[in-house]
Design an enzyme around this catalytic site. Structure first.
Site, mmCIF file in Angstrom:
data_model
loop_
_atom_site.group_PDB
_atom_site.id
_atom_site.type_symbol
_atom_site.label_atom_id
_atom_site.label_comp_id
_atom_site.label_asym_id
_atom_site.label_seq_id
_atom_site.Cartn_x
_atom_site.Cartn_y
_atom_site.Cartn_z
ATOM 1 N N HIS A 1 -3.619 -9.263 6.053
ATOM 2 C CA HIS A 1 -3.050 -7.923 6.247
ATOM 3 C C HIS A 1 -1.753 -8.085 7.031
ATOM 4 O O HIS A 1 -1.763 -8.630 8.135
ATOM 5 C CB HIS A 1 -3.983 -7.041 7.079
ATOM 6 C CG HIS A 1 -5.254 -6.669 6.394
ATOM 7 N ND1 HIS A 1 -5.306 -5.738 5.385
ATOM 8 C CD2 HIS A 1 -6.528 -7.088 6.568
ATOM 9 C CE1 HIS A 1 -6.567 -5.601 4.974
ATOM 10 N NE2 HIS A 1 -7.326 -6.402 5.676
ATOM 11 N N ASP B 1 0.780 -1.226 0.000
ATOM 12 C CA ASP B 1 0.000 0.000 0.000
ATOM 13 C C ASP B 1 0.817 1.285 0.000
ATOM 14 O O ASP B 1 0.292 2.339 -0.334
ATOM 15 C CB ASP B 1 -0.997 -0.002 1.166
ATOM 16 C CG ASP B 1 -2.280 -0.766 0.816
ATOM 17 O OD1 ASP B 1 -2.642 -0.806 -0.373
ATOM 18 O OD2 ASP B 1 -2.915 -1.308 1.736
ATOM 19 N N ASP C 1 13.279 1.481 16.155
ATOM 20 C CA ASP C 1 14.711 1.604 16.418
ATOM 21 C C ASP C 1 14.863 1.975 17.897
ATOM 22 O O ASP C 1 14.901 3.139 18.273
ATOM 23 C CB ASP C 1 15.316 2.671 15.499
ATOM 24 C CG ASP C 1 16.827 2.810 15.696
ATOM 25 O OD1 ASP C 1 17.353 2.245 16.669
ATOM 26 O OD2 ASP C 1 17.461 3.500 14.878
ATOM 27 N N TYR D 1 -10.098 0.275 2.113
ATOM 28 C CA TYR D 1 -9.854 0.000 3.526
ATOM 29 C C TYR D 1 -9.465 1.238 4.302
ATOM 30 O O TYR D 1 -8.664 2.042 3.848
ATOM 31 C CB TYR D 1 -8.721 -1.026 3.697
ATOM 32 C CG TYR D 1 -9.235 -2.411 3.955
ATOM 33 C CD1 TYR D 1 -9.968 -2.693 5.112
ATOM 34 C CD2 TYR D 1 -9.012 -3.441 3.057
ATOM 35 C CE1 TYR D 1 -10.454 -3.963 5.349
ATOM 36 C CE2 TYR D 1 -9.500 -4.715 3.287
ATOM 37 C CZ TYR D 1 -10.217 -4.966 4.430
ATOM 38 O OH TYR D 1 -10.698 -6.221 4.663
#
Lengths: 777, 777
Positions: free
Chosen positions: A514, A383, A521, A464
């Site tokens: 999905h 996406d 990090d 969505y």
């Protein structure tokens, strides 16, 4: 598949010239007081300790960059969007290139601010093989020192070039529709529609044996104003060869209907004319696709009364520097950035004054379908190709977030335009709905309130709606949560029994995964950290005090020594803890301080499919639940938006991050997946609901402090009493009652007539309604 | 181990005579309106459609039952609690025996109400081998027809008898303490305490080779008023043989210190006197064990402002028949029961007029520890032995539940007394903090509010506070959630590195598993149901339209055919769905309607330890994540409180439920576990916080209706607009704004000086302050 029309290069839907709408302050969104002794506490102001090095480009930075790029001196031969054809060169995304961690750390520790560079995506159309290429341009704002060079160092492919197989997309759709004119009588018979009432849904073209293959399917146009196209597919499919850029060379290869593959129109027509030809059930649009309140008249007892609602009696308890996108809540503080590909990212998250996370944000989202038909089977969205940023739309106060939230706007720049969605990020506190801590004994009770701070945005990528929450807790935990609502992408029912439930007359709820990849990090007391596994194992053990060995359990501590062991699944029965620790800084009891990563809600998944025929080398971040790698400025992201354009040879192949480097007391990065298997059932009509469509991961302090930090909050109470004796209770530590105890709820029921949707501003040639020197994007 | 003092037969802590405190209505707990046009909506009244067949005994039923039991005619030779010694016979728990499902179904369908029977637990002390035995007494209320018989049919052991190894518990503690007098000089040296500042913590006695073995450990008395005993263990342990009932025959077997086992006092003293004897670090109590607001002066920015709070602007949107413990919210309705062992159970949960769950409730809770020392290693609580009911204490409004909740009281009866905790169940609605449904497109947004209804109670079994939530959602889902806060049970640190982190000077956070077993007797469109598994599998498949096989995924549907396959784990990567379906009632699309069961938050676990040396045959419900069995009136519960008294030969061995019976279109029961591995770290001091200490399971409609039922709610809104154009928005379906928009928040900051704790009433001989004919317990 429906998402292609919203794709990177298919910007036809954009209104090409528009005025900038004023962004009006909305005073209604704050609680007003009535009585004269009820003064609204002022929302606290704050200034970021340092200018935000991840701040998106200002108006001025974008406008001058675009002017510079289009200048003849640069020799890029760019065409402005208004005059653009697919055979021209054009600018795509222009945005801040996220600065290197090494440079930012130096800056945060007192060094100079990192030089700002732009990532510029250019489309080159004047060729038989159109492509995009990424460039690095800087310093920004442009000056005489500014240069442009190919952007290679963040792409482990070695360069930033990607082929564009759908360059002539508009032509392609017209061409594909023209096929329908040859079979309009058949369509009317077997689909009940013709070209006026059906549309062509095209999937992403894919390379097969050197040819560019495009599968298309017919789908109903919604008969209502609802956005229901994705649940109205029909059972007729076309396979085409669209190699090259000459429409006269494009070919219809096959027609596919009821699991039979026909060699073109003639063979299909012959079959249709043959007696006994099986005609599948037709799907018809109707109320079942409408998301509005059901009009059947069924009502729910007492539902008309207003439900409970959250109020904020004493104003904001957090502060935001809107100029620098800097946020401080309780003992947490962070900066945010925003990109076209990924929406909001959080940077330099500090807790009690120390950085715990350098970067936290989405990397990519897979929606991988499967089916017996070529459209579902071949569909696997990445996406970020469409971009999360463009679809971070305005939120609805009181529904998407509390009315008392602080709302922020978001902007991105593409094709020479800037796009702004006002009120598209909300920041708010809310009671968790349960206490943080409690304990009762026979004569004593203590309970602590559980107030959670949330940064929320929603990105509606086609059908969505992805809701992203970053939740901060008083015990030092951070939760990253994703929810999915909106329309499913349905399949035509025929022969799809193994891929979904039949959920309407001729619709199957197409199964899909999905998988949303995130980067965390984490830096625990500095950047040098180690990834510890603490397994919980069943064992039979001899003890000196026991006459016989005992069946019991124990801990097994180990380190993930290097990247070869850096691909990790959540263990069966949750029988291991994973913690980013700093072994150089043991606490006073000798234990390693750390932040643990663990699933929160909804059992986050990795991709079911192994070696996906769709995603090829572009889903290496989806094979496991989490990953640990060594941090590198050359590996800032696990994917790239343009990966979608060449799945076999993507700009970033995450698998190549794993090259045996040591992870012991190094700067390490955790990459984790959220998501869910989704096998839609009737309850997904008309829309999927969030209830079971969500998953989260917690990052939680683990031996990080010496006790529970929530003991410092004033929002707790302790009561001592004599059991059974009336009025004996002594209350200790209760927080002070708000001075103003009268609330006017009017602002909690806002007028939505000012809802506006996205705004766009032309940035080149520059639209002069806006001051180019304003610092606002 | 600390919990033994609260155990089934150790009721010494109970104040033996008390007055009944009045239960005052608390008008402050409702929102008041100010302006004269602001009338509070009346909380809706309701009458249960039928009298509740699970209603706990009334005062009258209990009092007349106790009188009947103590009558000489029954020949039970019972001693009243006030005069009781361990050598007497005594009544224990007296409560409603849950009626058989077959009888209740008949009643619900129009038949007669089930005859009420009592489960009566009797203790027989006048023997060398004291025991308890369960009896069935009825009909209740007592009449001439009432009889008493052994209660056997619900125990697959074949009878309801359990040995009592700790009958002389008070004597035992005195005896164990006397050992300390022989080593008080050593204690002072190595523990820093003597018998006045240390206490004996005894574990449950266990049978070893025909002897009754008791391990005891020294522990600090808390130096504060906080309930912190469980985190103050010391490093000295005693092994004793307490076989038989003559203290003069009891023996100290060993002393254990620093992983060395000594043969009694003399050997230990000799070692201690030997130079070089290793003296372990001593633990000292302090502020670190206090749950109150930390007094170190550290404060959190803006924390003194009142945080957001939930209000209920238009009164209750649900109704409760308090006489019949019947609740109705939106399209859900149910009855509740309450038992001493398990607290609250929900019965006959109907959704949209049809039963979906016959019974939903806790069955048992394991807290299984491990360690190098005999106390941690040998500790595995089965908490229903102590009982959840007695510790369902009064809740703190505004902290444990919203102030506007409906609070209910709970009662149970044991040893001739009734115990009541007022305001110990709360029922409330709250906004979930995120919408239920949303979808945005370029010119359109629709969002639905997500109001959740919760039944909550907290049971503090010794050190741990278990929060139980039953959450009901507008999409038809029910969530069962458990959270754990309160004090951990810590270990002494020495040699426990493999079993926990060192979290203070001489304390280790003792690793343990929480496994809480629940029963969900789901009935989908009738009692005859089937358990379906829908697996999501990776596969390589040939398609007629594809030149080469494709790597993809598909569904694999199967049924759990019989009980042999009825033990199930949540699948790796969540790659299967489990659904209770009715295959006799396919929907109009041919799919089976069902309720799916799936993990919600916190990755619920099963027990780590295989064949636990502690729990023996009493933890068969803890070996897997969920189970399916055929419903039987003889198998109403997966455990029994008295299992704890004879773990090798328990009253109910859940493993014996699995005898190959068919599960295809039968009345089936799902048993599932919630819980978590808990390896406490410093953040668990002084108390564990709920944030990561919770887990839940959803029961969610799956092809059960033909669409999303939340479409019927009025609490949704739809806005259409022209992007970028101001004031163009048209609002549809917005719910009406409350008539009264002024809220007085005073009730949200209640005065806790009326907090009272538990009340007790003597029921035999009857305390005459209370009318025995009142219907209230």
């Amino acid at each position: 598949m429906v998402r292609l029309t919203l794709g990177l290069l298919a910007l036809a839907a954009i209104v090409c010239d528009s005025t900038v709408s004023a962004i009006l302050p909305n005073p209604n969104r704050r609680i007003r007081r009535q009585a004269s002794n009820c003064s609204t506490p002022v929302d606290p102001a704050i200034k970021a300790p340092k200018p935000n090095p991840w701040l998106p480009f200002s108006r001025n930075e974008t406008a001058t960059l675009l002017e510079w790029l289009h200048a003849p001196a640069q020799g890029l031969n760019l065409t402005v969007y208004a005059n653009f054809t697919p055979w021209d060169n054009r600018v795509g995304v222009t945005e801040l290139l996220i600065p290197n961690k090494t440079d930012v750390l130096n800056y945060l520790e007192g060094g100079p601010a990192p030089v700002r560079y732009a990532r510029v995506e250019l489309y080159f159309g004047a060729t038989e093989n159109p492509y995009t290429e990424d460039y690095i341009v800087g310093p920004i704002p442009v000056s005489e020192a500014t240069t442009i060079n190919p952007l290679n160092f963040i792409y482990n492919k070695g360069n930033g070039k990607s082929p564009v197989y759908a360059a002539d997309y508009q032509l392609l759709i017209q061409w594909a529709e023209s096929i329908g004119t040859q079979i309009s009588d058949i369509m009317l018979d077997i689909l009940g529609t013709d070209l006026n009432t059906s549309r062509i849904i095209a999937s992403d073209p894919k390379q097969e044996d050197g040819r560019t293959i495009l599968w298309a399917q017919y789908g109903l146009y919604p008969t209502s104003e609802y956005d229901s196209g994705s649940i109205l597919p029909q059972g007729l499919f076309l396979k085409t060869d669209i190699t090259g850029r000459k429409p006269e060379e494009w070919k219809l290869l096959n027609i596919f209907y009821d699991n039979i593959l026909y060699d073109g129109v003639d063979e299909f027509r012959k079959a249709w004319e043959t007696p006994g030809f099986n005609k599948l059930t037709k799907q018809v649009d109707g109320n079942w696709t409408h998301t509005g309140r059901s009009s059947t008249g069924e009502s729910i007892p007492l539902d008309e009364r207003a439900p409970p609602i959250s109020i904020q009696p004493e104003g904001q308890r957090f502060s935001v520097d809107k100029d620098e996108n800097y946020v401080k809540w309780m003992d947490f503080e962070f900066y945010t950035g925003f990109s076209r590909d990924l929406g909001v990212t959080l940077y330099n998250i500090k807790y009690k004054g120390k950085r715990i996370i350098y970067e936290l944000g989405l990397q990519e989202a897979i929606a991988h379908y499967a089916g017996n038909d070529p459209m579902q089977s071949r569909t696997a969205y990445l996406d970020s190709y469409y971009g999360f940023g463009p679809y971070v739309f305005e939120l609805l106060p009181g529904y998407d977030c509390p009315t008392y939230s602080t709302f922020l706007k978001t902007s991105y720049s593409e094709a020479g335009y800037s796009f702004t969605n006002k009120d598209s990020i909300c920041l708010f506190e809310q009671d968790a709905g349960y206490p943080l801590q409690r304990h009762t004994s026979r004569d004593f009770i203590t309970v602590t309130k559980n107030t959670v701070f949330t940064l929320r945005f929603v990105s509606t990528v086609g059908n969505y709606d992805y809701n992203f929450d970053y939740n901060f807790y008083l015990d030092g935990s951070i939760e990253v949560k994703v929810r999915a609502s909106g329309y499913i992408q349905a399949a035509f029912y025929a022969n799809n029994e193994d891929y979904g439930y039949k959920i309407h007359d001729a619709i199957s709820g197409s199964m899909h995964d999905h998988v949303l990849n995130f980067k965390a990090d984490i830096d625990v007391l500095g950047v040098k950290n180690t990834f510890e596994k603490v397994a919980i194992v069943s064992d039979t053990v001899d003890y000196v005090w026991s006459p016989i060995p005992r069946n019991t359990m124990r801990l097994e501590r180990s380190f993930v020594e290097n990247e070869d062991d850096g691909k990790i699944n959540w263990p069966t029965n949750s029988a291991a803890m994973y913690v980013v620790v700093n072994t150089d800084e043991p606490n006073i009891y000798g234990e390693y301080p750390g932040y643990r990563i663990l699933p929160g809600s909804g059992s986050p998944i990795h991709l079911t499919i192994q070696n996906s025929s769709n995603l090829l080398n572009s889903a290496e971040f989806g094979t496991h639940h989490l990953y640990v790698t060594k941090q590198k400025d050359t590996e800032p992201r696990s994917a790239a938006a343009a990966n979608s354009m060449d799945l076999g040879d993507p700009l970033v192949n995450f698998g190549n991050f794993f090259d045996s480097e040591s992870l012991v007391q190094e700067d390490i990065v955790v990459w984790f997946n959220l998501g869910m298997h989704h096998v839609p059932h009737t309850g997904d009509l008309p829309n999927t609901v969030f209830t079971t469509g969500q998953s989260s991961v917690f990052l939680s302090p683990h031996n990080y402090l010496l006790g529970d930090p929530s003991r410092f909050t004033s929002q707790q109470v302790e009561v001592r009493f004599t059991p059974g004796v009336d009025n004996s209770a002594v209350v200790k530590d209760a927080p002070s009652t708000p001075k103003c105890l009268v609330v006017d709820m009017s602002p909690m029921f806002p007028d939505f007539s000012t809802y506006q949707g996205g705004e766009q501003t032309r940035k080149f040639p520059y639209t002069d309604e806006v001051d180019p020197n304003a610092s606002d994007p």
